[in-house]
Motif scaffolding. Structure first.
Motif, PDB file in Angstrom:
ATOM      1  N   LEU A   1       0.818  -1.203   0.000  1.00 16.48           N
ATOM      2  CA  LEU A   1       0.000   0.000   0.000  1.00 16.48           C
ATOM      3  C   LEU A   1       0.857   1.261   0.000  1.00 16.48           C
ATOM      4  CD1 LEU A   1      -2.920  -0.810   2.473  1.00 16.48           C
ATOM      5  CD2 LEU A   1      -3.099  -0.390   0.031  1.00 16.48           C
ATOM      6  N   ASP A   2       1.923   1.239   0.783  1.00 17.51           N
ATOM      7  CA  ASP A   2       2.830   2.393   0.812  1.00 17.51           C
ATOM      8  C   ASP A   2       3.441   2.638  -0.565  1.00 17.51           C
ATOM      9  OD1 ASP A   2       2.324   2.811   3.471  1.00 17.51           O
ATOM     10  OD2 ASP A   2       4.084   1.696   4.181  1.00 17.51           O
ATOM     11  N   ARG A   3       3.875   1.561  -1.230  1.00 16.96           N
ATOM     12  CA  ARG A   3       4.477   1.701  -2.562  1.00 16.96           C
ATOM     13  C   ARG A   3       3.447   2.196  -3.573  1.00 16.96           C
ATOM     14  NH1 ARG A   3       7.276  -3.960  -3.627  1.00 16.96           N
ATOM     15  NH2 ARG A   3       7.614  -2.988  -5.674  1.00 16.96           N
ATOM     16  N   ALA A   4       2.221   1.679  -3.479  1.00 18.14           N
ATOM     17  CA  ALA A   4       1.170   2.118  -4.392  1.00 18.14           C
ATOM     18  C   ALA A   4       0.844   3.593  -4.166  1.00 18.14           C
ATOM     19  CB  ALA A   4      -0.085   1.264  -4.184  1.00 18.14           C
ATOM     20  N   GLN A   5       0.812   4.010  -2.896  1.00 19.80           N
ATOM     21  CA  GLN A   5       0.545   5.407  -2.586  1.00 19.80           C
ATOM     22  C   GLN A   5       1.641   6.304  -3.155  1.00 19.80           C
ATOM     23  OE1 GLN A   5      -2.152   6.575  -1.156  1.00 19.80           O
ATOM     24  NE2 GLN A   5      -1.529   8.729  -1.034  1.00 19.80           N
ATOM     25  N   THR A   6       2.894   5.850  -3.056  1.00 19.16           N
ATOM     26  CA  THR A   6       4.018   6.611  -3.611  1.00 19.16           C
ATOM     27  C   THR A   6       3.869   6.763  -5.124  1.00 19.16           C
ATOM     28  OG1 THR A   6       5.500   5.860  -1.853  1.00 19.16           O
ATOM     29  CG2 THR A   6       6.520   6.690  -3.868  1.00 19.16           C
ATOM     30  N   HIS A   7       3.516   5.661  -5.817  1.00 13.01           N
ATOM     31  CA  HIS A   7       3.323   5.718  -7.257  1.00 13.01           C
ATOM     32  C   HIS A   7       2.179   6.662  -7.615  1.00 13.01           C
ATOM     33  CE1 HIS A   7       5.279   1.487  -7.974  1.00 13.01           C
ATOM     34  NE2 HIS A   7       6.130   2.399  -7.542  1.00 13.01           N
ATOM     35  N   TYR A   8       1.092   6.580  -6.853  1.00 11.83           N
ATOM     36  CA  TYR A   8      -0.081   7.409  -7.110  1.00 11.83           C
ATOM     37  C   TYR A   8       0.262   8.894  -6.984  1.00 11.83           C
ATOM     38  CZ  TYR A   8      -4.524   9.726  -5.982  1.00 11.83           C
ATOM     39  OH  TYR A   8      -5.594  10.586  -5.927  1.00 11.83           O
ATOM     40  N   GLU A   9       0.961   9.246  -5.906  1.00 14.86           N
ATOM     41  CA  GLU A   9       1.319  10.644  -5.690  1.00 14.86           C
ATOM     42  C   GLU A   9       2.290  11.134  -6.755  1.00 14.86           C
ATOM     43  OE1 GLU A   9       2.767  10.648  -1.708  1.00 14.86           O
ATOM     44  OE2 GLU A   9       0.763  10.570  -0.806  1.00 14.86           O
ATOM     45  N   ALA A  10       3.212  10.268  -7.189  1.00 13.93           N
ATOM     46  CA  ALA A  10       4.161  10.659  -8.231  1.00 13.93           C
ATOM     47  C   ALA A  10       3.433  10.906  -9.555  1.00 13.93           C
ATOM     48  CB  ALA A  10       5.219   9.571  -8.412  1.00 13.93           C
ATOM     49  N   GLU A  11       2.432  10.072  -9.861  1.00 12.06           N
ATOM     50  CA  GLU A  11       1.676  10.248 -11.098  1.00 12.06           C
ATOM     51  C   GLU A  11       0.843  11.526 -11.061  1.00 12.06           C
ATOM     52  OE1 GLU A  11      -0.509   6.675 -11.451  1.00 12.06           O
ATOM     53  OE2 GLU A  11       1.197   5.459 -12.103  1.00 12.06           O
ATOM     54  N   LEU A  12       0.267  11.836  -9.889  1.00 12.37           N
ATOM     55  CA  LEU A  12      -0.483  13.084  -9.757  1.00 12.37           C
ATOM     56  C   LEU A  12       0.420  14.291  -9.968  1.00 12.37           C
ATOM     57  CD1 LEU A  12      -2.915  12.619  -6.708  1.00 12.37           C
ATOM     58  CD2 LEU A  12      -3.465  12.651  -9.141  1.00 12.37           C
ATOM     59  N   GLU A  13       1.585  14.233  -9.360  1.00 13.45           N
ATOM     60  CA  GLU A  13       2.544  15.331  -9.487  1.00 13.45           C
ATOM     61  C   GLU A  13       2.978  15.487 -10.941  1.00 13.45           C
ATOM     62  OE1 GLU A  13       4.825  18.528  -8.434  1.00 13.45           O
ATOM     63  OE2 GLU A  13       3.370  17.427  -7.200  1.00 13.45           O
ATOM     64  N   GLY A  14       3.239  14.367 -11.628  1.00 11.41           N
ATOM     65  CA  GLY A  14       3.685  14.422 -13.005  1.00 11.41           C
ATOM     66  C   GLY A  14       2.618  14.910 -13.964  1.00 11.41           C
ATOM     67  N   ALA A  15       1.331  14.735 -13.572  1.00  8.69           N
ATOM     68  CA  ALA A  15       0.243  15.133 -14.455  1.00  8.69           C
ATOM     69  C   ALA A  15      -0.153  16.596 -14.294  1.00  8.69           C
ATOM     70  CB  ALA A  15      -0.973  14.254 -14.214  1.00  8.69           C
ATOM     71  N   ARG A  16       0.409  17.289 -13.301  1.00  7.45           N
ATOM     72  CA  ARG A  16       0.051  18.691 -13.098  1.00  7.45           C
ATOM     73  C   ARG A  16       0.647  19.567 -14.207  1.00  7.45           C
ATOM     74  NH1 ARG A  16       1.294  18.735  -6.601  1.00  7.45           N
ATOM     75  NH2 ARG A  16      -0.615  17.655  -5.975  1.00  7.45           N
ATOM     76  N   PRO A  17      -0.070  20.660 -14.566  1.00  6.61           N
ATOM     77  CA  PRO A  17       0.423  21.572 -15.597  1.00  6.61           C
ATOM     78  C   PRO A  17       1.808  22.098 -15.253  1.00  6.61           C
ATOM     79  CG  PRO A  17      -1.853  22.059 -15.062  1.00  6.61           C
ATOM     80  CD  PRO A  17      -1.383  21.054 -14.043  1.00  6.61           C
ATOM     81  N   GLY A  18       2.684  22.181 -16.243  1.00  5.36           N
ATOM     82  CA  GLY A  18       4.017  22.713 -16.023  1.00  5.36           C
ATOM     83  C   GLY A  18       5.038  21.678 -15.664  1.00  5.36           C
ATOM     84  N   ASN A  19       4.596  20.387 -15.592  1.00  6.97           N
ATOM     85  CA  ASN A  19       5.523  19.330 -15.252  1.00  6.97           C
ATOM     86  C   ASN A  19       5.941  18.510 -16.468  1.00  6.97           C
ATOM     87  OD1 ASN A  19       5.481  20.075 -12.611  1.00  6.97           O
ATOM     88  ND2 ASN A  19       4.131  18.437 -11.912  1.00  6.97           N
ATOM     89  N   GLY A  20       5.831  19.104 -17.652  1.00 11.60           N
ATOM     90  CA  GLY A  20       6.309  18.432 -18.861  1.00 11.60           C
ATOM     91  C   GLY A  20       5.282  17.585 -19.555  1.00 11.60           C
ATOM     92  N   HIS A  21       4.000  17.591 -19.039  1.00 13.16           N
ATOM     93  CA  HIS A  21       2.941  16.795 -19.669  1.00 13.16           C
ATOM     94  C   HIS A  21       2.035  17.701 -20.455  1.00 13.16           C
ATOM     95  CE1 HIS A  21       3.661  12.865 -17.630  1.00 13.16           C
ATOM     96  NE2 HIS A  21       4.291  13.673 -16.787  1.00 13.16           N
ATOM     97  N   VAL A  22       1.655  17.259 -21.628  1.00 12.68           N
ATOM     98  CA  VAL A  22       0.753  18.055 -22.453  1.00 12.68           C
ATOM     99  C   VAL A  22      -0.677  17.890 -21.955  1.00 12.68           C
ATOM    100  CG1 VAL A  22      -0.118  18.429 -24.773  1.00 12.68           C
ATOM    101  CG2 VAL A  22       2.255  17.759 -24.440  1.00 12.68           C
TER     102      VAL A  22
END
Length: 226
Positions: free
Chosen positions: A205-226
């Motif tokens: 669960l901890d690892r999944a939470q880490t992945h989830y938070e990283a994906e949210l951060e990466g999907a925010r505007p200005g983080n290199g994602h269109v």
């Protein structure tokens, strides 16, 4: 914090969902209880349970009024499946009557009385609960030990099929609550599987939470994602 069993069996956790008693909602309620009974290994009770739920909701619509806020609760003690419907009208108590020939109403409780093993009413100061119970049988009274891989796949397919059936309908509190319950149950099922295979559910669960938070951060505007 993780809820799983040593045997890796599917748990039949009680569930409840609030909704508004209206004719157009009855089909969704029937699908919800069919889904949960399938997941609980009580498919043989699906037809009867759906009829009982329909009659309970119809009774509220007829005698209390359409648009009444109600709460459906379903649970099992291993020997019986219990279905409860709570509404805010403590004055209108359901009564089993023999309808006259040709009567267009008054048969709902007769159907409930004929199909359920027992039923009754709980009166409260500001509400009432109409309940019924169906015997689950000796085999269904035990938790269903099964291969975790097979159980997980089967339950995922059932949930997916249920969501497909309602995908064209408007989003409602009932549909959202059912989907949320299915998602939580799926997470719990994965924890069962991890534990049964010697893995640490909390670490996963901890690892999944880490992945989830990283994906949210990466999907925010200005983080290199269109």
């Amino acid at each position: 914090m993780a809820r799983y069993q040593e045997s890796g069996c599917v748990q039949r956790r009680p569930w409840e969902v609030p909704f508004t008693a209206e004719p157009r909602v009855v089909a969704r309620v029937r699908r919800a209880i069919r889904l949960h009974l399938s997941l609980w290994g009580l498919s043989d009770l699906e037809d009867v349970a759906q009829v009982c739920v329909s009659e309970l909701v119809a009774n509220v619509i007829t005698h209390v009024g359409p648009g009444t806020p109600v709460t459906l609760a379903v649970s099992t003690d291993g020997a019986h499946l219990r279905i409860e419907l709570t509404d805010p009208d403590a004055r209108t108590m359901p009564t089993l009557l023999a309808p006259t020939p040709g009567a267009e109403s008054g048969r709902g409780l007769m159907i409930l009385d004929a199909m359920a093993d027992r039923w009754g009413v709980i009166s409260r100061p500001d509400s009432k609960v109409v309940w019924c119970e169906l015997a689950t049988g000796p085999e269904a009274s035990r938790e269903q030990p099964t291969n975790p891989r097979v159980a997980q796949a089967e339950m995922t397919i059932v949930r997916h099929r249920s969501l497909q059936c309602s995908s064209s309908e408007e989003v409602s509190p009932l549909a959202t609550a059912v989907a949320e319950t299915a998602a939580i149950d799926l997470i719990a099922d994965v924890l069962h599987w991890l534990h049964a295979h010697g893995c640490d559910p909390d670490e996963a669960l901890d690892r999944a939470q880490t992945h989830y938070e990283a994906e949210l951060e990466g999907a925010r505007p200005g983080n290199g994602h269109v």
